[in-house]
Design a protein around this motif. Structure first.
Motif, PDB file in Angstrom:
ATOM      1  N   ALA A 194      34.852  61.680  12.673  1.00 18.85           N
ATOM      2  CA  ALA A 194      33.708  62.525  13.012  1.00 18.85           C
ATOM      3  C   ALA A 194      33.665  63.779  12.146  1.00 18.85           C
ATOM      4  N   VAL A 195      34.839  64.331  11.806  1.00 24.51           N
ATOM      5  CA  VAL A 195      34.857  65.523  10.942  1.00 24.51           C
ATOM      6  C   VAL A 195      34.301  65.177   9.568  1.00 24.51           C
ATOM      7  N   LEU A 196      34.634  63.995   9.056  1.00 21.80           N
ATOM      8  CA  LEU A 196      34.128  63.596   7.747  1.00 21.80           C
ATOM      9  C   LEU A 196      32.615  63.401   7.792  1.00 21.80           C
ATOM     10  N   SER A 197      32.117  62.782   8.847  1.00 29.97           N
ATOM     11  CA  SER A 197      30.667  62.581   8.925  1.00 29.97           C
ATOM     12  C   SER A 197      29.924  63.889   9.117  1.00 29.97           C
ATOM     13  N   LEU A 198      30.581  64.877   9.735  1.00 27.28           N
ATOM     14  CA  LEU A 198      29.952  66.192   9.889  1.00 27.28           C
ATOM     15  C   LEU A 198      29.629  66.802   8.538  1.00 27.28           C
ATOM     16  N   HIS A 199      30.541  66.667   7.591  1.00 22.30           N
ATOM     17  CA  HIS A 199      30.371  67.269   6.269  1.00 22.30           C
ATOM     18  C   HIS A 199      29.878  66.258   5.230  1.00 22.30           C
ATOM     19  N   ASP A 200      29.368  65.139   5.678  1.00 23.32           N
ATOM     20  CA  ASP A 200      28.865  64.111   4.769  1.00 23.32           C
ATOM     21  C   ASP A 200      27.698  64.663   3.953  1.00 23.32           C
ATOM     22  N   PRO A 201      27.802  64.675   2.636  1.00 24.12           N
ATOM     23  CA  PRO A 201      26.689  65.215   1.830  1.00 24.12           C
ATOM     24  C   PRO A 201      25.419  64.380   1.929  1.00 24.12           C
ATOM     25  N   GLU A 202      25.521  63.146   2.437  1.00 22.67           N
ATOM     26  CA  GLU A 202      24.348  62.293   2.564  1.00 22.67           C
ATOM     27  C   GLU A 202      23.607  62.506   3.878  1.00 22.67           C
ATOM     28  N   ARG A 203      24.092  63.400   4.715  1.00 21.46           N
ATOM     29  CA  ARG A 203      23.393  63.656   5.973  1.00 21.46           C
ATOM     30  C   ARG A 203      21.992  64.206   5.723  1.00 21.46           C
ATOM     31  N   SER A 204      21.094  63.849   6.623  1.00 21.47           N
ATOM     32  CA  SER A 204      19.722  64.332   6.499  1.00 21.47           C
ATOM     33  C   SER A 204      19.663  65.826   6.808  1.00 21.47           C
ATOM     34  N   ARG A 205      18.897  66.561   5.982  1.00 21.68           N
ATOM     35  CA  ARG A 205      18.783  68.007   6.159  1.00 21.68           C
ATOM     36  C   ARG A 205      17.335  68.492   6.170  1.00 21.68           C
ATOM     37  N   ARG A 206      16.385  67.609   6.004  1.00 19.18           N
ATOM     38  CA  ARG A 206      14.989  68.033   5.885  1.00 19.18           C
ATOM     39  C   ARG A 206      14.089  67.135   6.726  1.00 19.18           C
ATOM     40  N   ILE A 207      13.055  67.722   7.278  1.00 17.02           N
ATOM     41  CA  ILE A 207      11.964  66.941   7.850  1.00 17.02           C
ATOM     42  C   ILE A 207      11.219  66.283   6.698  1.00 17.02           C
ATOM     43  N   ARG A 208      10.908  64.999   6.853  1.00 23.84           N
ATOM     44  CA  ARG A 208      10.259  64.271   5.762  1.00 23.84           C
ATOM     45  C   ARG A 208       9.043  63.510   6.281  1.00 23.84           C
ATOM     46  N   ARG A 209       8.042  63.428   5.424  1.00 21.98           N
ATOM     47  CA  ARG A 209       6.888  62.573   5.676  1.00 21.98           C
ATOM     48  C   ARG A 209       6.699  61.697   4.456  1.00 21.98           C
ATOM     49  N   ASP A 210       6.704  60.388   4.680  1.00 18.55           N
ATOM     50  CA  ASP A 210       6.608  59.411   3.586  1.00 18.55           C
ATOM     51  C   ASP A 210       7.653  59.682   2.513  1.00 18.55           C
ATOM     52  N   GLY A 211       8.840  60.123   2.950  1.00 18.10           N
ATOM     53  CA  GLY A 211       9.958  60.336   2.045  1.00 18.10           C
ATOM     54  C   GLY A 211      10.020  61.702   1.400  1.00 18.10           C
ATOM     55  N   ALA A 212       8.973  62.515   1.531  1.00 16.22           N
ATOM     56  CA  ALA A 212       8.936  63.827   0.878  1.00 16.22           C
ATOM     57  C   ALA A 212       9.198  64.924   1.904  1.00 16.22           C
ATOM     58  N   PRO A 213       9.994  65.950   1.546  1.00 11.44           N
ATOM     59  CA  PRO A 213      10.255  67.052   2.490  1.00 11.44           C
ATOM     60  C   PRO A 213       8.963  67.763   2.877  1.00 11.44           C
ATOM     61  N   ARG A 214       8.851  68.090   4.156  1.00  8.86           N
ATOM     62  CA  ARG A 214       7.678  68.790   4.662  1.00  8.86           C
ATOM     63  C   ARG A 214       8.120  69.932   5.552  1.00  8.86           C
ATOM     64  N   PRO A 215       7.318  70.986   5.698  1.00  9.78           N
ATOM     65  CA  PRO A 215       7.671  72.113   6.557  1.00  9.78           C
ATOM     66  C   PRO A 215       7.568  71.740   8.034  1.00  9.78           C
ATOM     67  N   PRO A 216       8.341  72.393   8.900  1.00 12.78           N
ATOM     68  CA  PRO A 216       8.288  72.086  10.343  1.00 12.78           C
ATOM     69  C   PRO A 216       6.896  72.249  10.941  1.00 12.78           C
ATOM     70  N   ALA A 217       6.119  73.205  10.427  1.00 14.43           N
ATOM     71  CA  ALA A 217       4.784  73.423  10.990  1.00 14.43           C
ATOM     72  C   ALA A 217       3.906  72.184  10.840  1.00 14.43           C
ATOM     73  N   GLU A 218       4.093  71.437   9.773  1.00 16.71           N
ATOM     74  CA  GLU A 218       3.286  70.232   9.575  1.00 16.71           C
ATOM     75  C   GLU A 218       3.652  69.159  10.608  1.00 16.71           C
ATOM     76  N   LEU A 219       4.941  69.061  10.932  1.00 22.02           N
ATOM     77  CA  LEU A 219       5.358  68.128  11.976  1.00 22.02           C
ATOM     78  C   LEU A 219       4.805  68.562  13.328  1.00 22.02           C
TER      79      LEU A 219
END
Length: 417
Positions: free
Chosen positions: A94-119
């Motif tokens: 679990a510690v390794l998955s916490l720091h996994d660089p592949e973890r999602s960090r952005r809201i996305r629409r159709d694969g592109a990052p979008r601002p929270p207000a749009e969601l």
């Protein structure tokens, strides 16, 4: 040829220094950065806190050691009945998955990052479209849920949208065990074996000492039972009938190799040798008489376990043999399932896929599940998903299902505040 060892060492040291410096600094104020806020109530630089990690919908208690707010080590919580102070490979990872660089960090629409207000705008439009019809066309897909809080929130959604439907999917769900419990008791039942009290154990495709949410507790109980048996002059006996090698089979006093199709016949043979009444069809097996004699001699300390993947009849026979031996209350406890809604998950996903293909689903929310990758290809889930106008995936990673959904929202890691 020039020696570039020193140059490579300098680069590695520089990279390590940068990584250590970054770990000790405040990260960007964004969702998904590991522990950018310390856990509630933790103020010290070096501290520990107790939490629960999920495995197959069930929780195991752990103690998390942190440095500068970052989880660095996990230990089992000695006061939690599922871990008893120990950890398994899933908890350590679990510690390794916490720091996994592949973890999602952005809201996305159709694969592109979008601002929270749009969601927020998209969700407001979805609510406006669903409310007049009571949520008709809204489907929620999750994995197995045991969290009372999450179950309560899902209940609030279903209450606000009474025409909505909740589906569950887990590729490892043991639907046959549920069917066996329904056949034996008429309701879902959770089995809690006490291997410390068992004197004779028969596992039919079961691996209680192998990987799973109860592994730590059951392994500790088995060690306790053997220690007490050695001191008392009567060691517990373990019979394992299985089609493939397991950790429990490696510990067995007697291992009976079976073809998968032979498991039900073997269970019927042992049940017949025990004298179980009402058998529609009795079978024979050369090992059945000896195993039945050992179980009968153990009485209420005899235990029969059916494993994942066994047909419903094997589970039902195991329940019947335990009832005949008087095992419940001694080496076995029957409890209410911890899952919020026990149901056949394969049938649930099948119903959802059929509804999507028929155009009955207009809005789909996928919470922590990845059916595009994990569902059988013949089911056609990915193709049916294209028929849904509004799809939102929430998870820790941008997985195959996230790529097929219109929206993706990153979820916090279980070790994050």
């Amino acid at each position: 040829m020039p020696d570039d060892t020193a140059g490579r060492r300098d680069v590695l040291l520089m990279g390590a220094s940068i990584a250590l410096a970054a770990a000790g600094c405040d990260g960007p104020d964004e969702h998904g950065h590991p522990l950018h806020a310390r856990p509630r109530g933790v103020t010290a630089e070096d501290a520990s806190y107790a939490t629960v990690l999920d495995l197959e919908g069930l929780g195991r208690g752990v103690l998390v050691r942190t440095r500068a707010g970052h989880a660095v080590k996990l230990e089992g919580n000695p006061q939690h009945p599922a871990s008893l102070g120990a950890t398994d490979i899933f908890a350590e990872a679990a510690v390794l998955s916490l720091h996994d660089p592949e973890r999602s960090r952005r809201i996305r629409r159709d694969g592109a990052p979008r601002p929270p207000a749009e969601l927020d705008t998209a969700l407001a439009e979805a609510r406006a479209a669903l409310l007049p019809a009571g949520g008709a066309g809204l489907r929620l897909l999750t994995g197995p849920i045991a969290s009372p809080t999450l179950a309560r929130l899902i209940g609030e959604i279903l209450a606000a949208y009474p025409a909505a439907r909740w589906h569950q999917h887990d590729p490892l769900a043991d639907d046959a065990a549920l069917a066996g419990a329904m056949a034996a008791f008429g309701q879902p039942v959770a089995l809690l074996p006490d291997l410390a009290q068992a004197k004779v154990v028969l596992c039919i495709g079961a691996d209680p000492l192998g990987p799973g949410p109860a592994q730590l507790r059951q392994a500790r109980d088995w060690i306790t039972g053997r220690r007490e048996g050695r001191a008392g002059g009567r060691m517990p006996r373990l019979f394992v009938a299985e089609a493939s090698p397991s950790l429990t089979g490696a510990r067995a006093d007697r291992r009976i190799p079976l073809q998968p199709a032979e498991a039900e016949g073997f269970a019927r043979a042992v049940a017949a040798a025990l004298g179980l009444p009402g058998l529609v069809r009795a079978e024979t097996h050369p090992e059945a008489a000896g195993i039945a004699a050992a179980l009968r001699d153990a009485g209420s300390a005899g235990l029969v376990l059916a494993g994942r993947g066994q047909p419903p009849a094997v589970h039902a026979l195991a329940h019947a043999m335990n009832q005949m031996l008087g095992t419940p209350g001694t080496a076995l406890r029957l409890a209410t399932p911890p899952l919020a809604r026990p149901e056949p998950m394969a049938a649930s996903l099948l119903a959802l896929t059929a509804a999507m293909a028929a155009g009955e689903v207009t809005h789909l929310l996928v919470l922590g599940a990845n059916p595009v990758a994990e569902a059988p290809a013949a089911l056609g889930f990915a193709g049916a998903l294209r028929q849904v106008a509004f799809t939102l995936h929430a998870g820790c990673w941008v997985d195959e299902t996230a790529h097929r959904c219109r929206w993706h929202v990153p979820l916090p890691h279980p070790l994050e505040a």
